[in-house]
Design an enzyme around this catalytic site. Structure first.
Site, PDB file in Angstrom:
ATOM      1  N   ASN A   9       0.859  -1.181   0.000  1.00  0.00           N
ATOM      2  CA  ASN A   9       0.000   0.000   0.000  1.00  0.00           C
ATOM      3  C   ASN A   9       0.902   1.239   0.000  1.00  0.00           C
ATOM      4  O   ASN A   9       1.410   1.637   1.039  1.00  0.00           O
ATOM      5  CB  ASN A   9      -0.902  -0.027   1.243  1.00  0.00           C
ATOM      6  CG  ASN A   9      -1.795   1.190   1.332  1.00  0.00           C
ATOM      7  OD1 ASN A   9      -1.870   1.985   0.392  1.00  0.00           O
ATOM      8  ND2 ASN A   9      -2.475   1.331   2.468  1.00  0.00           N
ATOM      9  N   LYS A  11       0.046   4.199  -0.406  1.00  0.00           N
ATOM     10  CA  LYS A  11      -0.659   5.397   0.075  1.00  0.00           C
ATOM     11  C   LYS A  11      -0.367   6.550  -0.901  1.00  0.00           C
ATOM     12  O   LYS A  11      -0.253   6.311  -2.101  1.00  0.00           O
ATOM     13  CB  LYS A  11      -0.265   5.717   1.518  1.00  0.00           C
ATOM     14  CG  LYS A  11      -0.421   4.487   2.419  1.00  0.00           C
ATOM     15  CD  LYS A  11      -0.323   4.777   3.872  1.00  0.00           C
ATOM     16  CE  LYS A  11      -0.487   3.474   4.653  1.00  0.00           C
ATOM     17  NZ  LYS A  11      -0.548   3.675   6.092  1.00  0.00           N
ATOM     18  N   HIS A  92      -9.952   1.242   4.717  1.00  0.00           N
ATOM     19  CA  HIS A  92      -8.694   1.491   5.429  1.00  0.00           C
ATOM     20  C   HIS A  92      -8.946   2.500   6.547  1.00  0.00           C
ATOM     21  O   HIS A  92      -9.751   3.419   6.396  1.00  0.00           O
ATOM     22  CB  HIS A  92      -7.642   2.021   4.446  1.00  0.00           C
ATOM     23  CG  HIS A  92      -6.272   2.066   5.035  1.00  0.00           C
ATOM     24  ND1 HIS A  92      -5.877   3.074   5.884  1.00  0.00           N
ATOM     25  CD2 HIS A  92      -5.220   1.219   4.932  1.00  0.00           C
ATOM     26  CE1 HIS A  92      -4.628   2.844   6.271  1.00  0.00           C
ATOM     27  NE2 HIS A  92      -4.205   1.718   5.708  1.00  0.00           N
ATOM     28  N   GLU A  94      -7.375   4.965   7.520  1.00  0.00           N
ATOM     29  CA  GLU A  94      -7.183   6.373   7.128  1.00  0.00           C
ATOM     30  C   GLU A  94      -8.413   6.898   6.397  1.00  0.00           C
ATOM     31  O   GLU A  94      -8.797   8.061   6.563  1.00  0.00           O
ATOM     32  CB  GLU A  94      -5.907   6.502   6.268  1.00  0.00           C
ATOM     33  CG  GLU A  94      -4.662   6.363   7.132  1.00  0.00           C
ATOM     34  CD  GLU A  94      -3.432   5.835   6.404  1.00  0.00           C
ATOM     35  OE1 GLU A  94      -3.391   5.832   5.161  1.00  0.00           O
ATOM     36  OE2 GLU A  94      -2.495   5.401   7.117  1.00  0.00           O
ATOM     37  N   GLU A 161      -5.828  -4.658  10.653  1.00  0.00           N
ATOM     38  CA  GLU A 161      -4.826  -3.615  10.884  1.00  0.00           C
ATOM     39  C   GLU A 161      -5.171  -2.852  12.160  1.00  0.00           C
ATOM     40  O   GLU A 161      -5.990  -1.917  12.120  1.00  0.00           O
ATOM     41  CB  GLU A 161      -4.806  -2.631   9.709  1.00  0.00           C
ATOM     42  CG  GLU A 161      -4.423  -3.269   8.393  1.00  0.00           C
ATOM     43  CD  GLU A 161      -3.815  -2.251   7.437  1.00  0.00           C
ATOM     44  OE1 GLU A 161      -2.668  -2.446   7.039  1.00  0.00           O
ATOM     45  OE2 GLU A 161      -4.485  -1.259   7.110  1.00  0.00           O
ATOM     46  N   GLY A 167       1.763   2.779  10.825  1.00  0.00           N
ATOM     47  CA  GLY A 167       2.686   3.896  10.643  1.00  0.00           C
ATOM     48  C   GLY A 167       3.315   4.390  11.936  1.00  0.00           C
ATOM     49  O   GLY A 167       3.882   5.471  11.983  1.00  0.00           O
ATOM     50  N   SER A 207       2.907  -1.496  10.543  1.00  0.00           N
ATOM     51  CA  SER A 207       4.348  -1.437  10.829  1.00  0.00           C
ATOM     52  C   SER A 207       5.065  -2.770  10.601  1.00  0.00           C
ATOM     53  O   SER A 207       5.964  -3.132  11.360  1.00  0.00           O
ATOM     54  CB  SER A 207       4.590  -0.922  12.255  1.00  0.00           C
ATOM     55  OG  SER A 207       4.091   0.395  12.402  1.00  0.00           O
ATOM     56  N   GLY A 228       2.559  -0.892   4.457  1.00  0.00           N
ATOM     57  CA  GLY A 228       2.600   0.512   4.056  1.00  0.00           C
ATOM     58  C   GLY A 228       4.036   0.981   3.872  1.00  0.00           C
ATOM     59  O   GLY A 228       4.658   0.750   2.836  1.00  0.00           O
TER      60      GLY A 228
END
Ligand code: PGA
Length: 245
Positions: A9, A11, A92, A94, A161, A167, A207, A228
């Site tokens: 991903n 992003k 997701h 986010e 997740e 992150g 992570s 990510g």
């Protein structure tokens, strides 16, 4: 046995080594029993799809919950498919936190993606307060039940997740992931069609790096990873893929 996946991903980033060099590096990967999928920002889907070899897949990071119309700035699932995407990341954290996507919106996106022959990579996860209060399995079960509305008899990939691990450099331990995967399978068994409950791959994300991947593979009871930050480097992404073999 569910299929296995390792999904990059990006992003709203591009790999520093360049898109073509990145794709070429992944094309050189031999063997392994997990499928590689890259999720670039929308404008690069076509380029990545053209460059990666057969067998590797391309995902969009989002899609509209409508198939066409006056929705300025949105992209329809059929357009993503035409550009070469075969998967789409939905729900997701986010998207949920920054763009206000609710379980209802996510369920509608799952429906329209499946109707367009895009495989949803459905993300679920709990925040730290929920985890610390001992409510993680209930919240995850709620997200799974909500997605059932969009699922019908379609097949998805599920990405667990934990929000506190995305992150942040903090990742869940293998045993915590294994325990949570058990709760997730249990909730799927209650709310999803039987075949989907058994065959849905469950990936872990948050992570993941080449340094912590062995512990997650060894103890996590997972079918792959949604990566990510570490996915922006083809060498690190390849190492994560290798660890699953
Ligand atoms: P991260 O992101 O690996 O950078 O934590 C994972 C994700 O958000 O999919």
């Amino acid at each position: 046995m569910p299929d296995r996946y390792v999904i990059a991903n990006w992003k709203m980033n591009l790999p520093p080594e360049g898109i073509d060099a990145y794709a070429d590096a992944l094309n050189r990967i031999e063997g392994g029993n997990a499928r590689l999928v890259i999720a670039p920002p929308y404008p690069y889907i076509e380029r990545v799809a053209r460059r990666v070899r057969d067998g590797h897949g391309v995902a969009a990071q989002n899609c509209s919950d409508h198939d066409k119309g006056a929705f300025t700035g949105e992209v329809a699932p059929a357009m993503l498919r035409e550009a070469g995407a075969r998967f789409v990341i939905l729900g997701h954290s986010e998207r949920r936190a920054i763009f206000g996507e609710t379980d209802g919106i996510v369920a509608r996106k799952v429906t329209i993606a499946l109707a367009t022959s895009l495989t949803p990579i459905l993300c679920i996860g709990e925040n730290l307060r929920t985890r610390d209060a001992g409510n993680a399995s209930r919240v995850l079960a709620d997200q799974i039940r909500a997605a059932a509305e969009g699922l019908g008899s379609g097949a998805v990939i599920l990405a667990y997740e934990p929000i506190w691990a995305i992150g942040t450099g903090r990742n869940a331990s293998g045993t915590m992931v294994a325990e949570t995967v058990g709760h997730i399978r249990d909730a799927m068994g209650r709310f999803w069609p039987q075949a989907a409950a058994k065959e849905t791959p469950i990936l872990y994300g948050g992570s993941v790096t080449p340094d912590n991947v062995a512990e997650l593979v060894g103890h996590g009871h997972i079918d792959g990873f949604l990566v990510g930050g570490a996915s922006l480097d083809s060498g690190k992404f390849a190492a994560i893929h290798r660890a699953l073999a």
